[in-house]
Scaffold this motif. Structure first.
Motif, short mmCIF file in Angstrom:
data_model
loop_
_atom_site.label_atom_id
_atom_site.label_comp_id
_atom_site.label_asym_id
_atom_site.label_seq_id
_atom_site.Cartn_x
_atom_site.Cartn_y
_atom_site.Cartn_z
N HIS A 1 3.86 3.97 -1.43
CA HIS A 1 2.86 3.34 -0.57
C HIS A 1 1.57 3.06 -1.34
O HIS A 1 0.89 2.06 -1.09
CB HIS A 1 2.52 4.26 0.61
CG HIS A 1 3.58 4.34 1.65
ND1 HIS A 1 4.65 5.18 1.55
CD2 HIS A 1 3.73 3.68 2.83
CE1 HIS A 1 5.41 5.05 2.62
NE2 HIS A 1 4.88 4.14 3.42
N TYR A 2 1.21 3.95 -2.26
CA TYR A 2 -0.02 3.77 -3.04
C TYR A 2 0.07 2.45 -3.83
O TYR A 2 -0.87 1.64 -3.84
CB TYR A 2 -0.23 4.94 -3.99
CG TYR A 2 -0.50 6.24 -3.30
CD1 TYR A 2 -1.80 6.65 -3.01
CD2 TYR A 2 0.55 7.08 -2.93
CE1 TYR A 2 -2.05 7.86 -2.36
CE2 TYR A 2 0.32 8.28 -2.29
CZ TYR A 2 -0.99 8.67 -2.00
OH TYR A 2 -1.22 9.86 -1.34
N MET A 3 1.18 2.27 -4.51
CA MET A 3 1.37 1.06 -5.31
C MET A 3 1.50 -0.18 -4.43
O MET A 3 0.98 -1.24 -4.76
CB MET A 3 2.61 1.21 -6.20
CG MET A 3 2.51 2.30 -7.23
SD MET A 3 1.27 1.93 -8.50
CE MET A 3 1.31 3.47 -9.43
N LEU A 4 2.18 -0.04 -3.31
CA LEU A 4 2.39 -1.19 -2.43
C LEU A 4 1.08 -1.71 -1.85
O LEU A 4 0.82 -2.91 -1.82
CB LEU A 4 3.36 -0.82 -1.31
CG LEU A 4 4.81 -0.61 -1.75
CD1 LEU A 4 5.60 0.08 -0.66
CD2 LEU A 4 5.46 -1.94 -2.13
N LEU A 5 0.25 -0.79 -1.37
CA LEU A 5 -1.05 -1.20 -0.82
C LEU A 5 -1.91 -1.85 -1.90
O LEU A 5 -2.54 -2.89 -1.67
CB LEU A 5 -1.76 0.02 -0.23
CG LEU A 5 -1.21 0.52 1.09
CD1 LEU A 5 -1.66 1.96 1.35
CD2 LEU A 5 -1.65 -0.37 2.24
N ALA A 6 -1.94 -1.21 -3.08
CA ALA A 6 -2.78 -1.73 -4.17
C ALA A 6 -2.26 -3.07 -4.69
O ALA A 6 -3.05 -3.99 -4.97
CB ALA A 6 -2.85 -0.70 -5.30
N SER A 7 -0.94 -3.20 -4.83
CA SER A 7 -0.39 -4.46 -5.35
C SER A 7 -0.60 -5.59 -4.36
O SER A 7 -0.90 -6.73 -4.75
CB SER A 7 1.10 -4.31 -5.68
OG SER A 7 1.87 -4.09 -4.52
N TYR A 8 -0.44 -5.30 -3.07
CA TYR A 8 -0.67 -6.34 -2.08
C TYR A 8 -2.10 -6.87 -2.18
O TYR A 8 -2.34 -8.08 -2.15
CB TYR A 8 -0.41 -5.82 -0.66
CG TYR A 8 -0.65 -6.89 0.37
CD1 TYR A 8 0.34 -7.82 0.67
CD2 TYR A 8 -1.88 -7.01 1.00
CE1 TYR A 8 0.12 -8.84 1.58
CE2 TYR A 8 -2.12 -8.02 1.91
CZ TYR A 8 -1.11 -8.93 2.21
OH TYR A 8 -1.36 -9.94 3.11
#
Length: 422
Positions: free
Chosen positions: A237-244
């Motif tokens: 989730h950390y990467m997904l939020l940041a990448s989005y």
């Protein structure tokens, strides 16, 4: 397969905890810095004056300001966590955080590319934090200890994942991180181009490339920028939020400034090494060529790409290339990872790998399966499964390393190209 209500509730609760971790970054990090102040004031007055003459108090003040800058950026990322269809007040009870199961398959359009988020359930995070082996383990007690009636209090483990995300921004989306990422990404891109050298640039868009463990998406973006149809896959989730945020909500080069190294005062040759600002992104993510096919899918690699074709998008034989960078050691069962890669590769397709073997679930405390092989065993396994492995070599590289630190870990990462032998 439909998600159970329990799985949906667990997903929502974990997502709320991640959002809470982002929002509580400032309080947590400032408290850590205040501990240094308290320690300073326990010293004899003469010692305090000596340290003050070195600028120690001012360094603490600068660290506070850097932390607040980071906090503003992180709060912007989670101000509207729309990629999961959520509009969450993370301090509400978990019963108010539930969403319908159809949020699991949501496509969100962006100006030049799209994120296709079909997020699977799970509170595990496989984010790559190779600088700290423990940071990639799932901390079940941290995820489950909070009652539904109490706000989530981020653990050290939660914050470590968030700090790792800040450093990942440097690796993937800054000029500062160019040298480190290109050591890894250039050999992968070159091998991809070499394998499909017979395909014209105009025809590349017909070739489908998958990047599991995509992190903040730079390698997948680079591949799409070369003209291939590219899909990244990420679980954290950390990467997904940041990448989005970086891919879809960034309007200019060097739009944001972060201070990713402010959290540790150790192994520093000078204060600049800790307090220097890093500008991101170094390229405009929306500058992909017109008509680019670029997407990110959220969820567990095995559940999405290893599922029976009857249960979702058919993947068997549908991918012309699979690029794994610092990924295969996230496997609990490496045999299944390699089987899936082999099954979903198209005839004549190529699997390109680069990374160490820091088995993420080794010595875990959560009773997860963990099969840990040597490099020789992994490549022999690949051949037994049906790959022809070639171009094997070792590439020395760091991972989210502070280039100005007095300490750095170098991985002798394994590189290879593999095609289906049968």
């Amino acid at each position: 397969m439909p998600f159970s209500q329990t799985e949906i509730e667990e997903e929502q609760a974990h997502f709320a905890q991640v959002i809470s971790t982002f929002k509580q970054y400032a309080a947590y990090s400032l408290a850590a810095n205040n501990r240094r102040r308290k320690d300073l004031f326990t010293l004899p007055r003469a010692d305090q004056e000596l340290l003050d003459s070195l600028g120690y108090k001012e360094k603490l003040a600068q660290a506070d300001r850097a932390i607040l800058t980071n906090a503003a950026f992180l709060n912007t990322i989670v101000a509207n966590p729309e990629i999961f269809g959520h509009d969450l007040d993370v301090e509400e009870e978990a019963s108010e955080q539930q969403q319908e199961g159809q949020n699991k398959q949501q496509k969100i359009q962006a100006p030049s590319h799209s994120h296709s988020h079909g997020h699977t359930h799970g509170s595990h995070s496989h984010s790559h934090s190779h600088g700290d082996p423990q940071a990639s383990m799932h901390n079940a007690s941290a995820d489950n200890a909070q009652s539904k009636q109490q706000p989530h209090r981020p653990s050290d483990f939660d914050m470590d994942r968030l700090r790792s995300t800040l450093k990942q921004f440097v690796r993937d989306w800054s000029e500062e991180g160019r040298a480190e990422r290109e050591v890894c990404y250039v050999p992968i891109r070159d091998a991809l181009l070499d394998h499909f050298a017979h395909v014209s640039i105009e025809e590349r868009r017909k070739l489908r490339v998958l990047v599991p463990g995509a992190g903040l998406g730079r390698l997948a973006w680079d591949v799409a920028n070369l003209g291939f149809a590219c899909q990244g896959n990420e679980f954290s989730h950390y990467m997904l939020l940041a990448s989005y945020y970086i891919l879809n909500r960034t309007d200019s080069i060097n739009e944001h400034t972060i201070f990713p190294y402010v959290h540790s005062f150790s192994n520093l040759p000078n204060s600049v090494a800790m307090l220097r600002p890093i500008a991101i992104p170094d390229v405009l993510p929306s500058s992909l060529p017109p008509g680019s096919d670029f997407s990110l899918v959220a969820g567990d690699f095995e559940e999405i790409y290893g599922a029976d074709d009857k249960e979702g998008e058919p993947h068997a034989g549908q991918w012309d290339a699979i690029l794994t960078c610092f990924f295969i050691d996230t496997a609990k069962n490496i045999v299944n990872y390699l089987r899936i890669i082999h099954r979903i590769l198209a005839p004549g397709g190529v699997w390109i790998n680069l990374g160490p073997l820091l088995w993420h679930f080794e010595n875990n405390s959560t009773n997860d399966t963990s099969i840990e092989l040597s490099l020789e065993e992994v490549t022999n396994l690949a051949r037994k499964i049906g790959f022809q492995v070639t171009h094997e070599r070792s590439i020395g590289t760091t991972y989210t390393n502070n280039a100005q630190s007095m300490l750095g870990y170098v991985y002798h990462a394994a590189f290879w190209r593999a095609t289906k032998a049968h």
